[in-house]
Design an enzyme around this catalytic site. Structure first.
Site, PDB file in Angstrom:
ATOM      1  N   THR A  14       1.275  -3.909  -8.368  1.00  0.00           N
ATOM      2  CA  THR A  14       0.655  -2.684  -8.569  1.00  0.00           C
ATOM      3  C   THR A  14       2.074  -1.746  -8.282  1.00  0.00           C
ATOM      4  OG1 THR A  14      -1.495  -3.021  -7.680  1.00  0.00           O
ATOM      5  CG2 THR A  14      -0.791  -0.754  -7.768  1.00  0.00           C
ATOM      6  N   LYS A 106       6.103  -3.789   5.264  1.00  0.00           N
ATOM      7  CA  LYS A 106       6.192  -3.208   6.697  1.00  0.00           C
ATOM      8  C   LYS A 106       6.000  -4.563   7.561  1.00  0.00           C
ATOM      9  CE  LYS A 106       3.099  -2.092   4.722  1.00  0.00           C
ATOM     10  NZ  LYS A 106       2.248  -1.303   3.765  1.00  0.00           N
ATOM     11  N   GLU A 130      11.565   3.236   3.151  1.00  0.00           N
ATOM     12  CA  GLU A 130      10.763   4.497   3.166  1.00  0.00           C
ATOM     13  C   GLU A 130       9.292   4.137   2.655  1.00  0.00           C
ATOM     14  OE1 GLU A 130      11.938   7.993   4.116  1.00  0.00           O
ATOM     15  OE2 GLU A 130       9.743   7.616   4.445  1.00  0.00           O
ATOM     16  N   VAL A 133       6.207   2.714   5.468  1.00  0.00           N
ATOM     17  CA  VAL A 133       5.367   3.316   6.585  1.00  0.00           C
ATOM     18  C   VAL A 133       4.887   4.790   5.782  1.00  0.00           C
ATOM     19  CG1 VAL A 133       5.385   4.769   8.520  1.00  0.00           C
ATOM     20  CG2 VAL A 133       6.860   2.751   8.244  1.00  0.00           C
ATOM     21  N   GLY A 135       3.391   5.175   2.867  1.00  0.00           N
ATOM     22  CA  GLY A 135       3.312   5.251   1.226  1.00  0.00           C
ATOM     23  C   GLY A 135       4.323   6.065   0.986  1.00  0.00           C
ATOM     24  N   GLU A 191      -9.434  -4.642   1.156  1.00  0.00           N
ATOM     25  CA  GLU A 191      -9.101  -5.961   0.916  1.00  0.00           C
ATOM     26  C   GLU A 191     -10.129  -6.741   1.097  1.00  0.00           C
ATOM     27  OE1 GLU A 191      -5.938  -7.066  -0.090  1.00  0.00           O
ATOM     28  OE2 GLU A 191      -4.903  -5.062   0.386  1.00  0.00           O
ATOM     29  N   LYS A 206       3.495  -0.264  11.181  1.00  0.00           N
ATOM     30  CA  LYS A 206       3.961   0.997  11.040  1.00  0.00           C
ATOM     31  C   LYS A 206       4.261   1.627  12.082  1.00  0.00           C
ATOM     32  CE  LYS A 206       1.121   1.395   6.973  1.00  0.00           C
ATOM     33  NZ  LYS A 206      -0.375   1.520   6.198  1.00  0.00           N
ATOM     34  N   GLY A 303      -1.099   3.239  -2.607  1.00  0.00           N
ATOM     35  CA  GLY A 303      -1.289   3.278  -4.304  1.00  0.00           C
ATOM     36  C   GLY A 303       0.022   3.242  -5.184  1.00  0.00           C
TER      37      GLY A 303
HETATM   38  N1  HSE Z   1      -3.504  -1.255   3.555  1.00  0.00           N
HETATM   39  C1  HSE Z   1      -2.925  -0.321   3.745  1.00  0.00           C
HETATM   40  C2  HSE Z   1      -4.006   0.998   4.313  1.00  0.00           C
HETATM   41  C3  HSE Z   1      -1.812   0.496   3.143  1.00  0.00           C
HETATM   42  O1  HSE Z   1      -5.137   0.815   3.836  1.00  0.00           O
HETATM   43  O2  HSE Z   1      -3.270   2.024   4.533  1.00  0.00           O
HETATM   44  C4  HSE Z   1      -0.734  -0.372   3.046  1.00  0.00           C
HETATM   45  O3  HSE Z   1      -0.203  -0.425   4.283  1.00  0.00           O
END
Ligand code: HSE
Length: 438
Positions: A14, A106, A130, A133, A135, A191, A206, A303
């Site tokens: 993605t 991360k 960058e 942490v 996005g 997930e 993070k 995303g």
């Molecule tokens: N899976 C994470 C979230 C995004 O739900 O924020 C990637 O770290």
């Protein structure tokens, strides 16, 4: 043709597709800003046949990582394959070949960052992370550069979109955890195995990185206290509302005199605080610097395009250095690597905060005084009490909030209270953050 900088991408999922698309869509804009063209020369993935959301020339695609590592023209590699061992091996191999690295991984950095940054320093290459942490939110740059003059007094972050999405749905629509999680999985927001997201592990990755940049320290993520959201019930969300709070999964760091307090747990925060307004799958970071005061950063923590935006930010940063023939205008982790030492984290039992307790007690004379007596004996001062309903038989919820108290005292008191014959189930505890958020 103007100057070109060649990139090798590993991981055409993605975010990888987002990166390719962004470099296609905004190629001229980026070239104008950088003064050179960023060109993806090779893309490595195990699957190079399934159509992606972006089209690329077949010549770019390969399953052989050596096509990137052995290409002397490729000066920056982007690791978006995720996972630990293969990603680590690839990054180390790239570093040894003096290729700069950009990664969104991360979990890898929180686990093996110390080793990887040491090698990067030795090989005199740069590592951009960058996207790892928050996005799209510029956390790394903000800490390394914008807030460089500040002591970071506190960090309060909503760092996991999946948990925030679930808690928002539970709070706004009065739906139970299991149902929201199932729906989120069907919609693809969560997930199939949601453990990392809902149990606070992704947040810990993070926070570990955020801490190391805020304080110039080595941090082991397993040393950070962590609780997830899977045990949160609608009953507590309702009581929290009645008390003027929302429950959010917060990553918290506070600078104390000799140590850093760092913890991740569901936290009650005032309804009118800006972090309470962060809904859905959004992330937000609230820093307080001693000079800056409050700094609030908000955006998409994941995303395709939001994360690709941060990957390109790193690519441009590295490319700008390359064009000036310098390596790393800014140190990897805010301060020179040889000055980084181990963080001193405050033991969880030493923290002082306010608490919410929900006792399950029999509705009999003297119950409240027994509970209050134990709290008082442990130096815990009660701020508010709610008791609802009356049952001749069975348990009723008794909710209390406290003034700031020590976690050690709280644990000791709850152990005693849970042994009382007037108390049925295990007491539920939430920590409250109020004054320190201001
Ligand atoms: N899976 C994470 C979230 C995004 O739900 O924020 C990637 O770290």
């Amino acid at each position: 043709m103007g100057k070109q900088i060649f990139i090798g991408l590993v991981g055409f999922g993605t975010i990888g597709s987002g990166l390719v698309k962004l470099l296609q869509d905004n190629v001229d804009l980026i070239e104008r800003r950088l003064g050179a063209r960023l060109v993806i020369k090779k893309i490595v993935d195990l699957d190079i046949t399934t159509p992606r959301k972006v089209s690329v020339s077949k010549d770019l695609l390969t399953t052989d990582i050596a096509d990137i590592l052995e290409d002397p023209e490729i000066s920056i590699v982007v690791e978006l394959m995720g996972g630990y061992e293969n990603a680590k091996t690839f990054i180390l191999n790239a570093m040894h070949r003096k290729k700069h690295v950009v990664t969104a991984n991360k979990a890898l950095l929180a686990t093996y960052g110390n080793e990887l940054f040491t090698v990067a320093d030795k090989e005199q290459i740069n590592v951009g992370f960058e996207a790892s942490v928050g996005g799209t939110i510029p956390i790394i740059k903000t800490l390394k550069e914008s807030l460089v003059a500040n002591n970071i007094i506190s960090i309060f972050g909503i760092m996991n979109g999946t948990s925030n999405y679930i808690l928002t749905k539970m709070t706004d629509e009065n739906l139970p955890f299991d149902q929201v999680l199932k729906e989120a999985q069907i919609l693809g927001f969560a997930e199939a195995d949601p453990t990392f997201d809902i149990e606070g592990i992704d947040t810990a990755h993070k926070l570990a990185l955020t801490l190391s940049l805020s304080y110039g320290k080595r941090v082991k993520m397993e040393d950070i206290y962590m609780e997830g959201i899977s045990g949160i019930s609608l009953q507590d969300i309702e009581f929290a509302k009645e008390l003027g709070y929302k429950i959010k999964l917060l990553a918290i760091a506070l600078q104390k005199r000799d140590a850093i307090e760092a913890r991740i747990h569901p936290t009650m925060i005032p309804f009118d605080h800006i972090l309470s307004t962060v809904g859905g799958n959004y992330n937000a970071f609230h820093f307080i610097g001693d000079a800056s005061g409050s700094v609030f950063l908000y955006g998409q923590g994941a995303g395709m395009m939001p994360t690709a935006s941060s990957v390109v930010c790193d690519l441009v940063d590295i490319a700008r250095d390359m064009m000036k023939n310098i390596v790393r205008r800014v140190p990897l982790r805010s301060i020179p690597e040889d000055k980084i030492d181990d963080i001193n984290l405050l033991p969880m039992e030493e923290i002082v905060t306010s608490y919410y307790f929900r006792f399950s007690a029999y509705d009999r004379p003297g119950v409240l005084s027994k509970i209050a007596g134990i709290l008082g004996n442990n130096s815990i001062s009660i701020a508010a009490v709610i008791q609802k309903g009356r049952k001749e038989v069975g348990l009723v919820p008794v909710v209390m909030t406290t003034h700031p108290s020590k976690e050690r005292n709280v644990r000791k008191a709850l152990k005693e209270i849970d042994k009382l014959d007037v108390v049925g189930d295990k007491t539920i505890l939430f920590r409250i953050e109020d004054e320190r958020l201001k």
